[in-house]
Design a protein around this motif. Structure first.
Motif, PDB file in Angstrom:
ATOM      1  N   LEU A 127       0.683  -1.306  -0.269  1.00  0.00           N
ATOM      2  CA  LEU A 127      -0.331  -0.119   0.280  1.00  0.00           C
ATOM      3  C   LEU A 127       1.213   1.012   0.102  1.00  0.00           C
ATOM      4  O   LEU A 127       1.676   1.294   0.652  1.00  0.00           O
ATOM      5  N   MET A 128       0.522   2.510  -0.645  1.00  0.00           N
ATOM      6  CA  MET A 128       1.408   3.121  -0.360  1.00  0.00           C
ATOM      7  C   MET A 128       0.196   4.694   0.131  1.00  0.00           C
ATOM      8  O   MET A 128      -0.930   5.312  -0.284  1.00  0.00           O
ATOM      9  N   PHE A 129       0.861   5.404   0.716  1.00  0.00           N
ATOM     10  CA  PHE A 129       0.419   6.996   1.232  1.00  0.00           C
ATOM     11  C   PHE A 129       0.882   8.277   0.974  1.00  0.00           C
ATOM     12  O   PHE A 129       1.928   8.488   0.360  1.00  0.00           O
ATOM     13  N   PHE A 130       0.209   8.966   1.056  1.00  0.00           N
ATOM     14  CA  PHE A 130       1.102  10.561   0.173  1.00  0.00           C
ATOM     15  C   PHE A 130       0.347  11.204   0.867  1.00  0.00           C
ATOM     16  O   PHE A 130      -1.432  11.337   1.158  1.00  0.00           O
ATOM     17  N   GLY A 131       0.601  12.654   1.206  1.00  0.00           N
ATOM     18  CA  GLY A 131      -0.092  13.297   2.157  1.00  0.00           C
ATOM     19  C   GLY A 131       0.681  15.383   2.236  1.00  0.00           C
ATOM     20  O   GLY A 131       2.051  14.636   1.999  1.00  0.00           O
ATOM     21  N   GLY A 132       0.494  15.795   2.620  1.00  0.00           N
ATOM     22  CA  GLY A 132       0.811  16.721   2.604  1.00  0.00           C
ATOM     23  C   GLY A 132       1.233  18.095   3.449  1.00  0.00           C
ATOM     24  O   GLY A 132       1.033  16.999   4.550  1.00  0.00           O
ATOM     25  N   LYS A 133       2.112  18.675   3.530  1.00  0.00           N
ATOM     26  CA  LYS A 133       3.054  19.097   4.808  1.00  0.00           C
ATOM     27  C   LYS A 133       1.087  19.230   5.833  1.00  0.00           C
ATOM     28  O   LYS A 133       1.202  20.377   5.203  1.00  0.00           O
ATOM     29  N   GLY A 134       1.714  18.946   7.454  1.00  0.00           N
ATOM     30  CA  GLY A 134       0.507  19.389   8.082  1.00  0.00           C
ATOM     31  C   GLY A 134      -0.715  18.635   7.960  1.00  0.00           C
ATOM     32  O   GLY A 134      -1.273  18.932   8.618  1.00  0.00           O
ATOM     33  N   SER A 135      -0.627  17.676   6.363  1.00  0.00           N
ATOM     34  CA  SER A 135      -2.139  16.950   7.121  1.00  0.00           C
ATOM     35  C   SER A 135      -1.308  15.637   8.404  1.00  0.00           C
ATOM     36  O   SER A 135      -0.244  15.781   8.392  1.00  0.00           O
ATOM     37  N   ALA A 136      -2.200  14.654   8.288  1.00  0.00           N
ATOM     38  CA  ALA A 136      -2.053  13.770   9.547  1.00  0.00           C
ATOM     39  C   ALA A 136      -3.408  12.508   8.999  1.00  0.00           C
ATOM     40  O   ALA A 136      -3.941  12.766   8.449  1.00  0.00           O
ATOM     41  N   LEU A 137      -3.125  11.627   9.325  1.00  0.00           N
ATOM     42  CA  LEU A 137      -3.929  10.372   8.821  1.00  0.00           C
ATOM     43  C   LEU A 137      -4.293  10.394  10.998  1.00  0.00           C
ATOM     44  O   LEU A 137      -2.931   9.983  11.829  1.00  0.00           O
ATOM     45  N   ASN A 138      -5.369   9.754  11.022  1.00  0.00           N
ATOM     46  CA  ASN A 138      -5.788   9.689  12.652  1.00  0.00           C
ATOM     47  C   ASN A 138      -5.836   9.163  12.824  1.00  0.00           C
ATOM     48  O   ASN A 138      -5.210   7.948  12.844  1.00  0.00           O
ATOM     49  N   LEU A 139      -5.634   8.739  14.358  1.00  0.00           N
ATOM     50  CA  LEU A 139      -5.327   8.303  15.652  1.00  0.00           C
ATOM     51  C   LEU A 139      -6.278   6.482  14.991  1.00  0.00           C
ATOM     52  O   LEU A 139      -7.070   6.574  14.854  1.00  0.00           O
ATOM     53  N   HIS A 140      -5.372   5.915  14.843  1.00  0.00           N
ATOM     54  CA  HIS A 140      -6.203   4.477  14.660  1.00  0.00           C
ATOM     55  C   HIS A 140      -4.959   2.835  14.703  1.00  0.00           C
ATOM     56  O   HIS A 140      -3.508   2.948  14.775  1.00  0.00           O
ATOM     57  N   TYR A 141      -5.637   1.565  14.586  1.00  0.00           N
ATOM     58  CA  TYR A 141      -4.920   0.559  14.323  1.00  0.00           C
ATOM     59  C   TYR A 141      -5.034  -0.255  13.051  1.00  0.00           C
ATOM     60  O   TYR A 141      -6.331  -0.023  13.080  1.00  0.00           O
ATOM     61  N   ASP A 142      -4.141  -1.190  12.725  1.00  0.00           N
ATOM     62  CA  ASP A 142      -4.716  -1.806  11.469  1.00  0.00           C
ATOM     63  C   ASP A 142      -5.552  -2.818  12.516  1.00  0.00           C
ATOM     64  O   ASP A 142      -4.724  -3.983  12.773  1.00  0.00           O
ATOM     65  N   ILE A 143      -6.409  -3.293  11.993  1.00  0.00           N
ATOM     66  CA  ILE A 143      -7.676  -4.149  11.929  1.00  0.00           C
ATOM     67  C   ILE A 143      -7.755  -5.631  12.033  1.00  0.00           C
ATOM     68  O   ILE A 143      -7.500  -6.032  12.011  1.00  0.00           O
ATOM     69  N   ASP A 144      -5.867  -5.858  10.903  1.00  0.00           N
ATOM     70  CA  ASP A 144      -6.101  -7.108  10.190  1.00  0.00           C
ATOM     71  C   ASP A 144      -5.126  -7.793  10.509  1.00  0.00           C
ATOM     72  O   ASP A 144      -4.571  -9.069  10.603  1.00  0.00           O
ATOM     73  N   CYS A 145      -4.304  -7.297  11.974  1.00  0.00           N
ATOM     74  CA  CYS A 145      -3.242  -7.685  13.188  1.00  0.00           C
ATOM     75  C   CYS A 145      -1.960  -7.960  12.599  1.00  0.00           C
ATOM     76  O   CYS A 145      -1.518  -8.508  12.621  1.00  0.00           O
ATOM     77  N   SER A 146      -1.742  -7.295  11.185  1.00  0.00           N
ATOM     78  CA  SER A 146      -0.722  -7.636  10.980  1.00  0.00           C
ATOM     79  C   SER A 146       0.825  -6.380  11.433  1.00  0.00           C
ATOM     80  O   SER A 146       0.249  -5.355  11.934  1.00  0.00           O
ATOM     81  N   HIS A 147       1.674  -7.428  10.862  1.00  0.00           N
ATOM     82  CA  HIS A 147       3.319  -6.072  11.398  1.00  0.00           C
ATOM     83  C   HIS A 147       3.184  -5.285  10.045  1.00  0.00           C
ATOM     84  O   HIS A 147       3.119  -5.682   9.388  1.00  0.00           O
ATOM     85  N   VAL A 148       3.616  -3.850  10.522  1.00  0.00           N
ATOM     86  CA  VAL A 148       3.783  -2.894   9.118  1.00  0.00           C
ATOM     87  C   VAL A 148       4.574  -2.830   8.842  1.00  0.00           C
ATOM     88  O   VAL A 148       5.117  -2.361  10.070  1.00  0.00           O
ATOM     89  N   PHE A 149       5.572  -2.365   8.218  1.00  0.00           N
ATOM     90  CA  PHE A 149       6.662  -1.746   7.454  1.00  0.00           C
ATOM     91  C   PHE A 149       6.387  -0.648   7.239  1.00  0.00           C
ATOM     92  O   PHE A 149       6.393  -0.886   5.372  1.00  0.00           O
ATOM     93  N   LEU A 150       6.813   0.322   7.407  1.00  0.00           N
ATOM     94  CA  LEU A 150       6.334   1.384   6.251  1.00  0.00           C
ATOM     95  C   LEU A 150       7.904   2.030   5.839  1.00  0.00           C
ATOM     96  O   LEU A 150       8.714   2.964   6.977  1.00  0.00           O
ATOM     97  N   THR A 151       7.782   2.669   4.596  1.00  0.00           N
ATOM     98  CA  THR A 151       9.019   3.053   4.445  1.00  0.00           C
ATOM     99  C   THR A 151       9.619   4.469   3.631  1.00  0.00           C
ATOM    100  O   THR A 151       7.902   4.303   3.228  1.00  0.00           O
ATOM    101  N   HIS A 152       9.700   5.327   4.054  1.00  0.00           N
ATOM    102  CA  HIS A 152       9.436   6.476   3.714  1.00  0.00           C
ATOM    103  C   HIS A 152      10.394   7.066   2.459  1.00  0.00           C
ATOM    104  O   HIS A 152      11.774   6.561   2.563  1.00  0.00           O
ATOM    105  N   PHE A 153       9.998   8.246   1.146  1.00  0.00           N
ATOM    106  CA  PHE A 153      10.304   8.382   0.921  1.00  0.00           C
ATOM    107  C   PHE A 153      10.986  10.023   0.058  1.00  0.00           C
ATOM    108  O   PHE A 153       9.894  10.635   0.294  1.00  0.00           O
ATOM    109  N   GLN A 154      11.896  10.900   0.026  1.00  0.00           N
ATOM    110  CA  GLN A 154      11.818  12.112  -0.271  1.00  0.00           C
ATOM    111  C   GLN A 154      11.895  13.492   0.583  1.00  0.00           C
ATOM    112  O   GLN A 154      13.361  13.493   0.748  1.00  0.00           O
ATOM    113  N   THR A 155      11.266  13.146   1.411  1.00  0.00           N
ATOM    114  CA  THR A 155      11.596  13.222   2.744  1.00  0.00           C
ATOM    115  C   THR A 155      10.798  13.304   4.281  1.00  0.00           C
ATOM    116  O   THR A 155      11.720  12.683   4.070  1.00  0.00           O
ATOM    117  N   GLN A 156      10.087  13.815   4.600  1.00  0.00           N
ATOM    118  CA  GLN A 156      10.550  13.267   6.113  1.00  0.00           C
ATOM    119  C   GLN A 156       9.082  13.423   6.645  1.00  0.00           C
ATOM    120  O   GLN A 156       8.284  14.137   6.341  1.00  0.00           O
TER     121      GLN A 156
END
Length: 288
Positions: A127-156
């Motif tokens: 899965l990919m996730f894109f966001g602009g400066k100052g945006s946020a993804l609500n506080l949540h957990y992933d309901i499929d019970c998987s571990h997530v490895f999130l790699t970021h690109f270009q910025t921070q």
């Protein structure tokens, strides 16, 4: 604001070391070098996506994502991918583009990253996730019970994490995997229990990978406009079954009741979350 510990950053860690220190203890960590050999770390620039996939029409989400009614968890609009990338590269925006199974749309991109060998049980989809400066993804957990490895690109970007045992202090909404608390600017008059929650803070730089253990809460904040790739792993039959049950139960009940009851359903969830949070807060106070 709740208390934050910094997430460890590691490199040159073995599979056995990762299992002993982080996987078996269900502890988040940032890998500085898990993606070091990926073509994506040099290839996936803003210009690359604009030039090759800029004509795509993509769904846009904003802070109204969890508002009750017909728009619940639905896109607010659609934009050309190149136009959206122009926005997040140059200026702040609340618009996000998330949970995009980009490899279905462009399967050739799967050649630009490798399935990690740091643990077993990785799924093939990404899965990919894109966001602009100052945006946020609500506080949540992933309901499929998987571990997530999130790699970021270009910025921070920054991710704020909470152990599952903090759920009630976070005002977990029943029949969902979400909370309305804004981690960076919490309304402590409305959410007084949140100040007792203990969390972790991770800053992910370009090419770094955050390990989010299963069922850990996370609030994702784009300190700069950018994008990330999420790979998922689950090496347990038990948790795979639990995740499937969660997906069916939560989506069916929550979406169904939102359709039927709208604001009344939201009020019920908010009231129940508040009751549970106050109870949890009082228990914490007794231990202090």
């Amino acid at each position: 604001m709740s208390n934050f510990n910094l997430v460890d950053k590691v490199e040159n860690i073995t599979k056995e070391e990762f299992k002993e220190k982080y996987l078996s203890t269900n502890t988040p960590v940032v890998f500085k070098d898990l993606a070091k050999n990926w073509k994506a770390t040099t290839k996936w620039t803003f210009d690359f996506f604009k030039e090759n996939y800029g004509d795509w029409e993509i769904p846009m989400y904003d802070d109204s994502y969890h508002n009750p009614g017909n728009g619940y968890m639905k896109p607010v609009s659609y934009k050309k991918f190149s136009d959206y990338l122009d926005i997040i590269e140059t200026k702040p925006t609340s618009l996000r583009f998330h949970n995009f199974q980009i490899m279905k749309r462009a399967p050739e991109l799967a050649n630009d990253y490798e399935t990690p060998t740091i643990m077993d049980g990785f799924f093939k989809f990404a899965l990919m996730f894109f966001g602009g400066k100052g945006s946020a993804l609500n506080l949540h957990y992933d309901i499929d019970c998987s571990h997530v490895f999130l790699t970021h690109f270009q910025t921070q970007k920054k991710v704020y994490l909470y152990h599952p045992d903090q759920s009630q202090l976070l005002y977990k909404l029943p029949f969902t995997n979400h909370s309305h608390v804004n981690v960076l600017h919490p309304d402590l008059e409305k959410y007084p229990a949140f100040k007792y929650a203990k969390g972790y803070e991770a800053t992910i730089e370009h090419g770094e990978t955050l390990f989010i253990p299963r069922l850990w809460w996370h609030y994702v904040y784009y300190s700069e406009g950018g994008y990330s790739l999420a790979l998922r792993a689950n090496n347990s039959i038990k948790t795979k079954a639990q995740g499937l049950t969660n997906l069916i139960r939560l989506f069916t009940v929550d979406n169904g009741m939102n359709y039927i009851a709208g604001k009344k359903w939201k009020e019920y969830k908010d009231n129940k979350a508040e009751q549970n949070a106050i109870k949890a807060m009082n228990e914490v106070k007794l231990e202090l």
